[in-house]
Write a protein that holds these residues in place. Structure first.
Motif, short mmCIF file in Angstrom:
data_model
loop_
_atom_site.label_atom_id
_atom_site.label_comp_id
_atom_site.label_asym_id
_atom_site.label_seq_id
_atom_site.Cartn_x
_atom_site.Cartn_y
_atom_site.Cartn_z
N GLU A 1 0.83 -1.19 0.00
CA GLU A 1 0.00 0.00 0.00
C GLU A 1 0.87 1.24 0.00
N ASP A 2 0.29 2.35 -0.45
CA ASP A 2 0.92 3.65 -0.30
C ASP A 2 0.74 4.10 1.15
N TYR A 3 1.52 5.11 1.57
CA TYR A 3 1.37 5.68 2.91
C TYR A 3 0.29 6.75 2.83
N TYR A 4 -0.86 6.49 3.44
CA TYR A 4 -2.02 7.35 3.28
C TYR A 4 -2.21 8.37 4.39
N ASN A 5 -1.47 8.26 5.47
CA ASN A 5 -1.77 9.10 6.63
C ASN A 5 -1.63 10.58 6.36
N ASP A 6 -0.75 10.97 5.42
CA ASP A 6 -0.56 12.38 5.11
C ASP A 6 -1.52 12.87 4.04
N ARG A 7 -2.47 12.03 3.64
CA ARG A 7 -3.43 12.44 2.64
C ARG A 7 -4.47 13.35 3.29
N LEU B 1 6.07 21.30 -2.21
CA LEU B 1 6.47 21.24 -0.81
C LEU B 1 5.67 20.18 -0.06
N THR B 2 6.32 19.52 0.88
CA THR B 2 5.60 18.60 1.76
C THR B 2 4.90 19.43 2.84
N PRO B 3 3.92 18.85 3.55
CA PRO B 3 3.28 19.59 4.64
C PRO B 3 4.28 20.09 5.67
N LYS B 4 5.31 19.31 5.98
CA LYS B 4 6.30 19.72 6.96
C LYS B 4 7.12 20.91 6.46
N GLN B 5 7.49 20.89 5.17
CA GLN B 5 8.23 22.01 4.60
C GLN B 5 7.38 23.27 4.55
N MET B 6 6.09 23.10 4.26
CA MET B 6 5.19 24.24 4.25
C MET B 6 5.10 24.86 5.64
N LYS B 7 5.01 24.03 6.66
CA LYS B 7 4.96 24.54 8.03
C LYS B 7 6.25 25.30 8.36
N THR B 8 7.39 24.76 7.94
CA THR B 8 8.67 25.42 8.20
C THR B 8 8.70 26.81 7.60
N LEU B 9 8.17 26.96 6.39
CA LEU B 9 8.18 28.27 5.73
C LEU B 9 7.21 29.24 6.39
N VAL B 10 5.96 28.81 6.59
CA VAL B 10 4.94 29.73 7.10
C VAL B 10 5.26 30.20 8.51
N LEU C 1 0.63 22.19 -0.29
CA LEU C 1 -0.30 23.23 -0.72
C LEU C 1 -1.74 22.81 -0.42
N THR C 2 -2.10 21.59 -0.74
CA THR C 2 -3.43 21.07 -0.41
C THR C 2 -3.63 21.05 1.10
N TYR C 3 -2.58 20.65 1.81
CA TYR C 3 -2.63 20.56 3.28
C TYR C 3 -2.95 21.91 3.91
N ILE C 4 -2.25 22.96 3.47
CA ILE C 4 -2.42 24.25 4.12
C ILE C 4 -3.74 24.91 3.71
N VAL C 5 -4.19 24.68 2.48
CA VAL C 5 -5.49 25.21 2.06
C VAL C 5 -6.60 24.62 2.94
#
Length: 468
Positions: A158-164, A395-404, A434-438
């Motif tokens: 399976e793919d890793y779905y938790n970050d979806r 960007l990954t969600p973690k990278q987005m958090k680092t920037l914001v 981007l999807t994560y932060i929206v």
């Protein structure tokens, strides 16, 4: 390892490189780490990239789990609940972490070379499947080819779905809604309206089950042309603000006027000092970069709201050393910033002006516009800056958090991207930052999002986008 009804998940290295917290995201089920994965983590721990930092964080978590455990305890599995970072959560349901404490051998297809690390992991998975046929042994990997090989070898993967963030990208919040026909006429008698600071406001009862969000745009496509922004919703009453019209040439922004409803909505938020974060999502040619730059120049050079414009983008692969390019940080980033530079040229063209006036304008822009690399933003704080992040879908969600979280007092961040053009190998439309932060920011009153759908680049570009 005791045989229970719990499922057994084998984690591939790329899952832990992507998200160290994956160790704690499989609820009551057990996790198995092959020795090959530990070897690959050891090989990837050096460097300053986001991947290397994730590897080091994974190593620290595993070290805490295994701390002071005897070999017999390791063979029996170690409880993950002991070191879960969120101490306030109920972690009693977490499973155990198992390591490959003895060689696990299984017969691989003869076409698969035995010296490859991926094939060692497959071999371990097949051996575990044979040992525990009732446990639902599953290989979790973000590598598509690895999942294909695993299926071909007879091991479920399976793919890793938790970050979806969402099940489907089509469910992503668009930031605007088309009102039913005659909405204004049907609700006029229920509305309370007033003027404040040259702005028109309305109040309307929406009930407790309203699906509107703060800073969501409401547009009407009939002759009334009613368009408004939802400013807040409290006790079943929504406060709407009539939207400024930037489609009128008299209200242009650095010579740029909105060409459609979507661009008009975007400019309302880009020019609103009460909005700290704006995300613009859309395909190529919808005007994301041009609108963001025009608003930045007006508020920085003309109005003095911000003292500097910072432009950056996600370089692919993100986090790699850009030192192979000559020059300063800004000169190294210039090849990546072609789209921003093209739009800046459109905004600053000075027909009818002398060469001296053009050079003076360019010198002023060079002082107030800075190009930065994302690689060197960790630990910094930006005060009173207008930050434009291009290609945010990489960007990954973690990278987005680092920037914001770099934003200081008085700073506005504008994220631009197209989730249909993701270059990062382990991100999808539903897992990108981007999807994560929206999705996470849609309820915050100081954030706004607009999905631009209508292309305005040229008739050639629009036809190509629709037909190629």
């Amino acid at each position: 390892m005791t045989d229970t009804v719990k499922r057994l998940f084998i984690l591939d290295t790329n899952v832990l490189m992507h998200d160290p917290m994956a160790l704690f995201n499989f609820e009551e089920h057990d996790i198995f780490l092959p020795m090959t994965v530990l070897e690959e983590l050891d090989a990837g721990k050096k460097g300053m990239s986001e991947v290397s930092r994730n590897v080091r964080e994974t190593n620290r978590l595993i070290d805490q789990i295994i701390n002071k455990a005897t070999f017999e305890e390791i063979k029996q599995g170690l409880d993950l609940e002991r070191i879960h970072p969120n101490k306030d959560a109920d972690n009693s349901h977490l499973g155990k972490l198992f390591f490959e404490t003895e060689p696990l051998l299984a017969e691989l297809p003869k076409s698969l070379p035995s010296h490859k690390a991926d094939n060692h992991i497959l071999q371990t998975g097949l051996a575990l499947k044979a040992m525990y046929p009732d446990r639902g042994v599953t290989l979790v990997t973000k590598d598509i080819n690895m999942r294909i090989k695993s299926s071909a070898a007879g091991l479920h993967s399976e793919d890793y779905y938790n970050d979806r963030v969402l099940e489907d990208a089509d469910l992503l919040f668009s930031g605007w809604e088309v009102l039913p026909e005659n909405f204004f006429e049907d609700n006029f008698s229920k509305m309370k309206s007033w003027q404040e600071n040259n702005n028109t406001f309305y109040e309307i009862e929406v009930g407790d089950n309203s699906h509107w969000y703060p800073n969501q745009c409401l547009v009407s496509e009939n002759e009334s042309g009613f368009s408004a922004i939802v400013r807040n919703i409290h006790n079943g009453v929504a406060t709407l603000e009539y939207m400024h019209n930037f489609e009128n040439n008299k209200h242009n922004v650095w010579g740029i006027s909105a060409r459609n409803h979507e661009q008009n909505m975007a400019l309302n938020f880009l020019l609103d000092p009460g909005i700290d974060f704006v995300s613009l999502l859309g395909v190529a040619g919808t005007g994301k970069t041009l609108l963001a730059l025009a608003a930045a120049l007006q508020q920085t050079l003309d109005e003095g709201v911000y003292n500097e414009i910072i432009m950056t983008r996600a370089t692919i692969p993100i986090g790699d050393d850009i030192g192979f390019l000559p020059g300063t940080e800004e000169e190294k980033m210039t090849p990546w910033m072609g789209a921003l530079m093209d739009n800046l040229e459109v905004l600053t063209k000075s027909e009818g002006h002398t060469d001296w006036e053009k050079e003076t304008t360019q010198e002023l822009l060079n002082k107030r516009i800075k190009i930065k690399s994302l690689n060197f933003m960790r630990g910094r704080t930006f005060q009173n800056k207008y930050i434009i992040l291009d290609e945010a879908q990489n960007l990954t969600p973690k990278q987005m958090k680092t920037l914001v979280t770099r934003a200081g007092e008085g700073t506005k961040i504008v994220c631009l991207g197209n989730i249909g053009q993701i270059d990062s190998p382990y991100l999808t439309e539903t897992t990108t930052g981007l999807t994560y932060i929206v999705d996470r920011f849609k309820s915050w009153p100081h954030a706004a999002h607009i999905t631009l759908k209508q292309g305005e680049r040229s008739r050639l570009a629009e036809f190509a986008s629709d037909n190629l």
